[in-house]
Structure formats: structure tokens, C-alpha cells
Motif scaffolding. Structure first.
Motif, PDB file in Angstrom:
ATOM      1  N   LYS A  24       0.887  -1.165   0.112  1.00 58.16           N
ATOM      2  CA  LYS A  24       0.081   0.149  -0.017  1.00 58.16           C
ATOM      3  C   LYS A  24       0.877   1.008  -0.059  1.00 58.16           C
ATOM      4  O   LYS A  24       0.300   2.342  -0.554  1.00 58.16           O
ATOM      5  N   ASP A  29      -0.814   4.542  -0.975  1.00 58.35           N
ATOM      6  CA  ASP A  29      -2.097   4.774  -0.400  1.00 58.35           C
ATOM      7  C   ASP A  29      -1.794   4.511   1.295  1.00 58.35           C
ATOM      8  O   ASP A  29      -1.746   3.730   1.849  1.00 58.35           O
ATOM      9  N   TYR A  30      -1.386   5.906   1.623  1.00 58.00           N
ATOM     10  CA  TYR A  30      -0.854   5.911   3.146  1.00 58.00           C
ATOM     11  C   TYR A  30      -1.940   5.654   4.111  1.00 58.00           C
ATOM     12  O   TYR A  30      -1.742   5.098   5.296  1.00 58.00           O
ATOM     13  N   ALA A  31      -3.183   6.145   3.792  1.00 56.21           N
ATOM     14  CA  ALA A  31      -4.311   5.600   4.905  1.00 56.21           C
ATOM     15  C   ALA A  31      -4.549   4.117   5.185  1.00 56.21           C
ATOM     16  O   ALA A  31      -4.708   3.872   6.286  1.00 56.21           O
ATOM     17  N   ASP A  32      -4.810   3.312   4.060  1.00 55.50           N
ATOM     18  CA  ASP A  32      -4.893   2.121   4.162  1.00 55.50           C
ATOM     19  C   ASP A  32      -3.526   1.300   4.669  1.00 55.50           C
ATOM     20  O   ASP A  32      -3.596   0.467   5.466  1.00 55.50           O
ATOM     21  N   ARG A  34      -1.546   2.786   6.755  1.00 50.50           N
ATOM     22  CA  ARG A  34      -1.364   2.945   8.269  1.00 50.50           C
ATOM     23  C   ARG A  34      -2.492   1.995   9.125  1.00 50.50           C
ATOM     24  O   ARG A  34      -2.061   1.569  10.064  1.00 50.50           O
ATOM     25  N   ARG A  35      -3.735   1.748   8.458  1.00 51.87           N
ATOM     26  CA  ARG A  35      -4.748   1.064   9.016  1.00 51.87           C
ATOM     27  C   ARG A  35      -4.112  -0.422   9.235  1.00 51.87           C
ATOM     28  O   ARG A  35      -4.234  -1.066  10.174  1.00 51.87           O
ATOM     29  N   HIS A  69       3.157   8.813   9.548  1.00 53.93           N
ATOM     30  CA  HIS A  69       2.599   9.859  10.441  1.00 53.93           C
ATOM     31  C   HIS A  69       3.716  11.137  10.055  1.00 53.93           C
ATOM     32  O   HIS A  69       2.906  12.270  10.097  1.00 53.93           O
ATOM     33  N   LEU A  72       2.073  12.385   6.943  1.00 52.78           N
ATOM     34  CA  LEU A  72       0.638  13.176   7.095  1.00 52.78           C
ATOM     35  C   LEU A  72       0.805  14.337   7.749  1.00 52.78           C
ATOM     36  O   LEU A  72      -0.031  15.262   7.570  1.00 52.78           O
ATOM     37  N   ASP A  77      -0.569  12.948   1.590  1.00 45.88           N
ATOM     38  CA  ASP A  77      -1.478  11.649   1.691  1.00 45.88           C
ATOM     39  C   ASP A  77      -0.706  10.438   0.777  1.00 45.88           C
ATOM     40  O   ASP A  77      -1.405   9.495   0.781  1.00 45.88           O
ATOM     41  N   GLU A  90      -3.266  18.995  13.995  1.00 47.92           N
ATOM     42  CA  GLU A  90      -3.295  17.710  13.151  1.00 47.92           C
ATOM     43  C   GLU A  90      -1.729  17.455  13.126  1.00 47.92           C
ATOM     44  O   GLU A  90      -1.430  16.521  13.200  1.00 47.92           O
ATOM     45  N   HIS A  94       0.277  13.934  14.634  1.00 46.93           N
ATOM     46  CA  HIS A  94       0.918  13.148  13.655  1.00 46.93           C
ATOM     47  C   HIS A  94       2.504  13.197  14.129  1.00 46.93           C
ATOM     48  O   HIS A  94       3.128  12.114  14.022  1.00 46.93           O
TER      49      HIS A  94
END
Length: 139
Positions: A24, A29-32, A34-35, A69, A72, A77, A90, A94
Motif C-alpha cells: 500500500k 495509499d498511506y491511509a490504508d 497506516r490502518r 505519520h 501526514l 497523503d 493535526e 502526527h
């Protein structure tokens, strides 16, 4: 960010999550990512404490999450994404998370100070008063 090839032969779900997260990150795709890393670390920290062979994987996962982080915090992103405006809260949140995960990586044996200091993913942390001490601790 760091990547790790090969895994101890356990087939643990958290190891698969870490591999998926690396893909990812590569896709931006940093959001996914990270999850997936956060999900993996929920199990992986305990595994690293119990099984020394897992420590490098968990250490690198903490390092990579710190990179995410930090990016971000800078409003990035993804690697090709245009920077976006971020609020001071924010950015602070982060940055704090990035330092928390870098501390965890150091605790698990991360000692590549030159890599740490030169990693462009961590550039958003360089003006933080905690940065110099962290790099020195890695030495």
C-alpha cells in the motif's frame, strides 16, 4: 521507509498485514497502509516480546508507521499527492505519533542513524526539538 524481505515461517496474520501495508505504501495509499500497520502492531508487539526472530519485523513496522505519520504531518497523503493544508493540531498529533513509533523502533534495536537522518519521509520532524536527540540515540 524500510522494507523487509522474507518472514519467519509462522504465517501469522500480522505478518501478512505488514506485507500488505508495504504494498500500500508503494502504491501511495498511506491511509490504508497506516490502518494495516496499526492493526498488525496490535498483535506484533506481543509477538516481538515473546519471539526474538520477530523483532526486526516489528521494529521496521514501527519505523514505517513513523514515516507515514511524518508525511501526514506535512500534509502528504501519498508520494505523488500534492501537499494539503493541515491544522496545527493535526501536525502536532502526527508528529507525536511519529516520535512514539520511532522510539518503539529504537527500543526494538533500530540503530541506522544515517538512514534515519537522511530519510526524506521524516523531513517534517527535523525542526522538532526531539529530532536531534532521537538521531543521537540511534547512534
Amino acid at each position: 521507509m524500510k522494507s523487509r524481505r522474507g518472514t519467519p515461517g509462522s504465517g501469522a496474520p500480522w505478518l501478512r498485514d505488514l506485507a500488505a501495508a508495504a504494498e500500500k505504501v508503494g502504491a501511495g495509499d498511506y491511509a490504508d497502509a497506516r490502518r494495516l500497520v496499526e492493526q498488525a502492531l496490535a498483535e506484533a508487539d506481543a509477538a516481538a516480546a515473546a519471539t526474538p526472530a520477530f523483532r526486526p519485523y516489528v521494529r521496521d513496522a514501527h519505523y514505517n508507521l513513523a514515516c507515514i505519520h511524518a508525511l501526514l504531518a506535512a500534509g502528504r497523503d501519498g508520494p505523488a499527492a500534492e501537499p494539503r493544508a493541515v491544522t496545527p493540531d493535526e501536525t502536532a498529533r502526527h508528529r507525536d505519533e511519529a516520535f512514539r513509533h520511532l522510539e518503539a523502533a529504537l527500543t526494538l534495536g533500530f540503530r541506522k542513524a544515517d538512514h534515519l537522518a537522511a530519510d526524506p519521509d521524516l523531513a517534517a520532524l527535523h525542526d522538532d526539538p526531539r529530532w536531534a536527540a532521537l538521531v543521537e540515540r540511534a547512534r
